[in-house]
Design a protein around this motif. Structure first.
Motif, PDB file in Angstrom:
ATOM      1  N   GLY A 164     -76.255   9.193 -13.133  1.00  0.00           N
ATOM      2  CA  GLY A 164     -75.579   7.897 -13.145  1.00  0.00           C
ATOM      3  C   GLY A 164     -75.487   7.324 -14.541  1.00  0.00           C
ATOM      4  N   ASP A 165     -75.235   6.012 -14.599  1.00  0.00           N
ATOM      5  CA  ASP A 165     -75.098   5.316 -15.883  1.00  0.00           C
ATOM      6  C   ASP A 165     -75.517   3.864 -15.686  1.00  0.00           C
ATOM      7  OD1 ASP A 165     -74.446   4.505 -18.438  1.00  0.00           O
ATOM      8  OD2 ASP A 165     -72.454   5.422 -18.435  1.00  0.00           O
ATOM      9  N   GLU A 166     -76.421   3.402 -16.547  1.00  0.00           N
ATOM     10  CA  GLU A 166     -76.874   2.011 -16.504  1.00  0.00           C
ATOM     11  C   GLU A 166     -76.057   1.130 -17.452  1.00  0.00           C
ATOM     12  OE1 GLU A 166     -79.357   0.827 -14.402  1.00  0.00           O
ATOM     13  OE2 GLU A 166     -79.228   2.851 -13.553  1.00  0.00           O
ATOM     14  N   PHE A 167     -75.209   1.711 -18.276  1.00  0.00           N
ATOM     15  CA  PHE A 167     -74.372   0.988 -19.239  1.00  0.00           C
ATOM     16  C   PHE A 167     -75.204   0.090 -20.170  1.00  0.00           C
ATOM     17  CE2 PHE A 167     -71.584   1.747 -15.511  1.00  0.00           C
ATOM     18  CZ  PHE A 167     -70.698   2.629 -16.105  1.00  0.00           C
ATOM     19  N   ASN A 168     -76.339   0.626 -20.586  1.00  0.00           N
ATOM     20  CA  ASN A 168     -77.225  -0.125 -21.489  1.00  0.00           C
ATOM     21  C   ASN A 168     -76.979   0.256 -22.948  1.00  0.00           C
ATOM     22  OD1 ASN A 168     -78.207   2.440 -21.243  1.00  0.00           O
ATOM     23  ND2 ASN A 168     -80.279   1.862 -20.619  1.00  0.00           N
ATOM     24  N   TYR A 169     -75.718   0.320 -23.320  1.00  0.00           N
ATOM     25  CA  TYR A 169     -75.324   0.632 -24.688  1.00  0.00           C
ATOM     26  C   TYR A 169     -74.068  -0.177 -25.002  1.00  0.00           C
ATOM     27  CZ  TYR A 169     -72.449   3.884 -21.889  1.00  0.00           C
ATOM     28  OH  TYR A 169     -71.620   4.441 -20.951  1.00  0.00           O
ATOM     29  N   THR A 170     -73.517   0.001 -26.174  1.00  0.00           N
ATOM     30  CA  THR A 170     -72.368  -0.798 -26.604  1.00  0.00           C
ATOM     31  C   THR A 170     -71.265   0.116 -27.128  1.00  0.00           C
ATOM     32  OG1 THR A 170     -73.805  -2.644 -27.214  1.00  0.00           O
ATOM     33  CG2 THR A 170     -71.598  -2.639 -28.157  1.00  0.00           C
ATOM     34  N   GLY A 171     -70.024  -0.226 -26.744  1.00  0.00           N
ATOM     35  CA  GLY A 171     -68.870   0.521 -27.240  1.00  0.00           C
ATOM     36  C   GLY A 171     -68.041   1.096 -26.118  1.00  0.00           C
ATOM     37  N   ALA A 172     -67.552   2.294 -26.318  1.00  0.00           N
ATOM     38  CA  ALA A 172     -66.772   2.981 -25.295  1.00  0.00           C
ATOM     39  C   ALA A 172     -67.706   3.605 -24.262  1.00  0.00           C
ATOM     40  CB  ALA A 172     -65.911   4.056 -25.948  1.00  0.00           C
ATOM     41  N   PRO A 173     -67.220   3.900 -23.058  1.00  0.00           N
ATOM     42  CA  PRO A 173     -68.052   4.621 -22.084  1.00  0.00           C
ATOM     43  C   PRO A 173     -68.577   5.931 -22.668  1.00  0.00           C
ATOM     44  CG  PRO A 173     -66.089   3.754 -21.017  1.00  0.00           C
ATOM     45  CD  PRO A 173     -65.904   3.531 -22.495  1.00  0.00           C
ATOM     46  N   ASP A 174     -69.787   6.293 -22.302  1.00  0.00           N
ATOM     47  CA  ASP A 174     -70.455   7.481 -22.812  1.00  0.00           C
ATOM     48  C   ASP A 174     -69.616   8.724 -22.496  1.00  0.00           C
ATOM     49  OD1 ASP A 174     -72.149   9.568 -23.457  1.00  0.00           O
ATOM     50  OD2 ASP A 174     -73.892   8.741 -22.411  1.00  0.00           O
ATOM     51  N   SER A 175     -69.138   9.399 -23.538  1.00  0.00           N
ATOM     52  CA  SER A 175     -68.256  10.553 -23.351  1.00  0.00           C
ATOM     53  C   SER A 175     -68.991  11.743 -22.740  1.00  0.00           C
ATOM     54  CB  SER A 175     -67.627  10.962 -24.683  1.00  0.00           C
ATOM     55  OG  SER A 175     -68.631  11.313 -25.628  1.00  0.00           O
ATOM     56  N   ALA A 176     -70.323  11.739 -22.779  1.00  0.00           N
ATOM     57  CA  ALA A 176     -71.078  12.806 -22.138  1.00  0.00           C
ATOM     58  C   ALA A 176     -71.125  12.613 -20.624  1.00  0.00           C
ATOM     59  CB  ALA A 176     -72.497  12.856 -22.700  1.00  0.00           C
ATOM     60  N   LYS A 177     -70.816  11.394 -20.188  1.00  0.00           N
ATOM     61  CA  LYS A 177     -70.883  11.089 -18.758  1.00  0.00           C
ATOM     62  C   LYS A 177     -69.524  10.837 -18.114  1.00  0.00           C
ATOM     63  CE  LYS A 177     -75.520   9.053 -18.965  1.00  0.00           C
ATOM     64  NZ  LYS A 177     -76.368   7.867 -18.644  1.00  0.00           N
ATOM     65  N   TRP A 178     -68.530  10.425 -18.932  1.00  0.00           N
ATOM     66  CA  TRP A 178     -67.257   9.989 -18.365  1.00  0.00           C
ATOM     67  C   TRP A 178     -66.067  10.609 -19.081  1.00  0.00           C
ATOM     68  CZ3 TRP A 178     -67.852   7.209 -14.026  1.00  0.00           C
ATOM     69  CH2 TRP A 178     -69.038   6.487 -13.841  1.00  0.00           C
ATOM     70  N   SER A 179     -65.045  10.909 -18.306  1.00  0.00           N
ATOM     71  CA  SER A 179     -63.726  11.242 -18.841  1.00  0.00           C
ATOM     72  C   SER A 179     -62.844  10.017 -18.625  1.00  0.00           C
ATOM     73  CB  SER A 179     -63.124  12.447 -18.105  1.00  0.00           C
ATOM     74  OG  SER A 179     -63.872  13.612 -18.362  1.00  0.00           O
ATOM     75  N   VAL A 180     -62.450   9.381 -19.717  1.00  0.00           N
ATOM     76  CA  VAL A 180     -61.659   8.157 -19.624  1.00  0.00           C
ATOM     77  C   VAL A 180     -60.176   8.517 -19.550  1.00  0.00           C
ATOM     78  CG1 VAL A 180     -61.098   5.974 -20.773  1.00  0.00           C
ATOM     79  CG2 VAL A 180     -63.423   6.872 -20.894  1.00  0.00           C
ATOM     80  N   TYR A 181     -59.455   7.889 -18.613  1.00  0.00           N
ATOM     81  CA  TYR A 181     -58.046   8.217 -18.411  1.00  0.00           C
ATOM     82  C   TYR A 181     -57.198   7.742 -19.590  1.00  0.00           C
ATOM     83  CZ  TYR A 181     -59.539   8.514 -13.461  1.00  0.00           C
ATOM     84  OH  TYR A 181     -60.176   8.819 -12.291  1.00  0.00           O
ATOM     85  N   ASP A 182     -56.224   8.582 -19.925  1.00  0.00           N
ATOM     86  CA  ASP A 182     -55.223   8.233 -20.933  1.00  0.00           C
ATOM     87  C   ASP A 182     -53.900   8.801 -20.414  1.00  0.00           C
ATOM     88  OD1 ASP A 182     -53.804   7.517 -23.136  1.00  0.00           O
ATOM     89  OD2 ASP A 182     -54.884   8.795 -24.567  1.00  0.00           O
ATOM     90  N   SER A 183     -53.301   8.044 -19.496  1.00  0.00           N
ATOM     91  CA  SER A 183     -52.149   8.577 -18.774  1.00  0.00           C
ATOM     92  C   SER A 183     -51.399   7.437 -18.098  1.00  0.00           C
ATOM     93  CB  SER A 183     -52.622   9.580 -17.716  1.00  0.00           C
ATOM     94  OG  SER A 183     -53.483   8.918 -16.794  1.00  0.00           O
ATOM     95  N   ALA A 184     -50.356   7.805 -17.351  1.00  0.00           N
ATOM     96  CA  ALA A 184     -49.638   6.801 -16.560  1.00  0.00           C
ATOM     97  C   ALA A 184     -50.564   6.256 -15.481  1.00  0.00           C
ATOM     98  CB  ALA A 184     -48.398   7.432 -15.933  1.00  0.00           C
ATOM     99  N   GLY A 185     -50.270   5.047 -15.033  1.00  0.00           N
ATOM    100  CA  GLY A 185     -51.090   4.414 -14.018  1.00  0.00           C
ATOM    101  C   GLY A 185     -50.841   4.950 -12.628  1.00  0.00           C
TER     102      GLY A 185
END
Length: 384
Positions: free
Chosen positions: A185-206
């Protein structure tokens, strides 16, 4: 000099030395006495002048009444009188410092507690036509959060971040039903973009080609992840790299602002590798245009009139709530704040492939103007 003479004391002393006594007034002076009187007066005068000179040299001059000489206290009484204002001032300073110190230790500001729900979520389960039986029991009691949740004034529809996530995790299905230790999981106890080791962030059409899913929509700060959607449909989503598995238990703590009904927050279990012959999808928390309801969708077919099971639970989506799904060989169950709100035990409705967590704020434009909206996630936890 050990003490200071004052003007009145000098006058009395001189008067006592020069005034004749009663006996002297009765005795007649002799000629010798008359002759000696001027000499004695001259001697007294000389002594007096010498005394005055000595006092002048030692700094013990005659002090004029009301002059600066009276301001310098030499006696113990005068020193005590002079010290009283200093003592009072010192005490006043200490009192002021104590007050300041007391005021400086204010309780740390905390989030205002959310009003405890007074009625159960009372889910209304509406299943699509299906030959298989589907049950969706209603909870008998309302969720009872074990810790305070954030209650702010009605959030404004802006892109500004909401307040920090509250301390405490609220009532969790994982705790209530003994799911054991967190395995991912992820506790989001950091600052910035989502952790790239844990998440693939979408960059595409909605969703359905509406708007754009952009990494710029995400921000992690204050112990939570925030995804924002603007007035043009620029929004975001991301997919977990962790816990890509068949069966398990997922729980996430989420809220929205007073969002636009055209923005739909959704927590999804999605097929690994985007591959499922039955278009399997578990939307275990999705709020549609009905902003005061949270829905559960279990998709088990790609088309037709019989393709999903769903339930709907009235809830304030702007408050923090814990949404969970339990997937076992016996079926699929949904929870809100530890209260069961959905269940489907039909074996034909099982996904049949491994699944993983996704988080999305999807835009469903209606043609009306769209106001900026937000979705926030405090944590995501996975259990066996």
């Amino acid at each position: 000099m050990p003490f200071k003479h004052n003007h009145a004391q000098n006058a009395q002393h001189l008067a006592a030395k020069t005034a004749p006594t009663a006996g002297a007034a009765a005795r007649p002076r002799t000629a010798a006495a008359h002759k000696a009187a001027p000499r004695k007066a001259a001697a007294h005068k000389a002594v007096l002048l010498m005394a005055i000179g000595v006092m002048s040299l030692t700094g013990c001059g005659l002090a004029a009444p009301g002059g600066h000489g009276n301001a310098a206290a030499g006696s113990s009484a005068e020193l005590a009188a002079a010290s009283k204002p200093l003592a009072s001032h010192s005490l006043s300073q200490r009192s002021t410092q104590t007050t300041k110190a007391t005021n400086s230790h204010k309780p740390k500001p905390t989030a205002s507690p959310s009003p405890s729900p007074t009625a159960s979520p009372s889910p209304t389960t509406a299943s699509a036509p299906s030959p298989a039986p589907v049950t969706s029991p209603s909870p008998a009691t309302s969720p009872s959060p074990t810790s305070s949740t954030t209650a702010t004034s009605t959030p404004t529809a802006t892109s500004a971040p909401l307040a920090a996530a509250p301390t405490g995790d609220g009532t969790q299905a994982a705790v209530k039903y003994g799911w054991g230790s967190v395995v991912a999981g992820d506790e989001f106890n950091y600052t910035g973009a989502p952790d790239s080791a844990k998440w693939s962030v979408y960059d595409s059409a909605g969703h359905a080609g509406n708007g754009t899913r952009t990494p710029a929509a995400w921000n992690v700060a204050n112990g939570m992840a925030t995804v924002s959607g603007d007035s043009s449909g620029n929004t975001g989503g991301m997919s977990a790299k962790f816990a890509q598995q068949e069966y398990g238990r997922w729980e996430a703590r989420m809220r929205t602002n007073d969002r636009d009904p055209q923005y739909h927050p959704v927590l999804i279990l999605w097929p690994n590798n985007n591959a499922s012959s039955t278009c399997a999808e578990i939307d275990y928390a999705e709020s549609t245009e009905l902003t005061t309801q949270m829905k559960f969708f279990l998709h088990y077919a790609c088309s037709g009139s019989d393709f999903q099971t769903t339930s709907s639970t009235p809830i304030d989506t702007t408050q923090w709530h814990n949404y969970a799904v339990e997937w076992t060989p016996a079926g699929i169950t949904g929870y809100i704040d530890g209260v069961k709100t959905f269940t489907d035990t039909n074996p034909a409705h099982q996904p049949g492939v491994g699944m993983h967590q996704t988080i999305q704020l999807d835009w469903f434009p209606s043609g009306a103007a769209t106001k900026p909206s937000q979705m926030q996630i405090d944590w995501v936890r996975v259990y066996k």
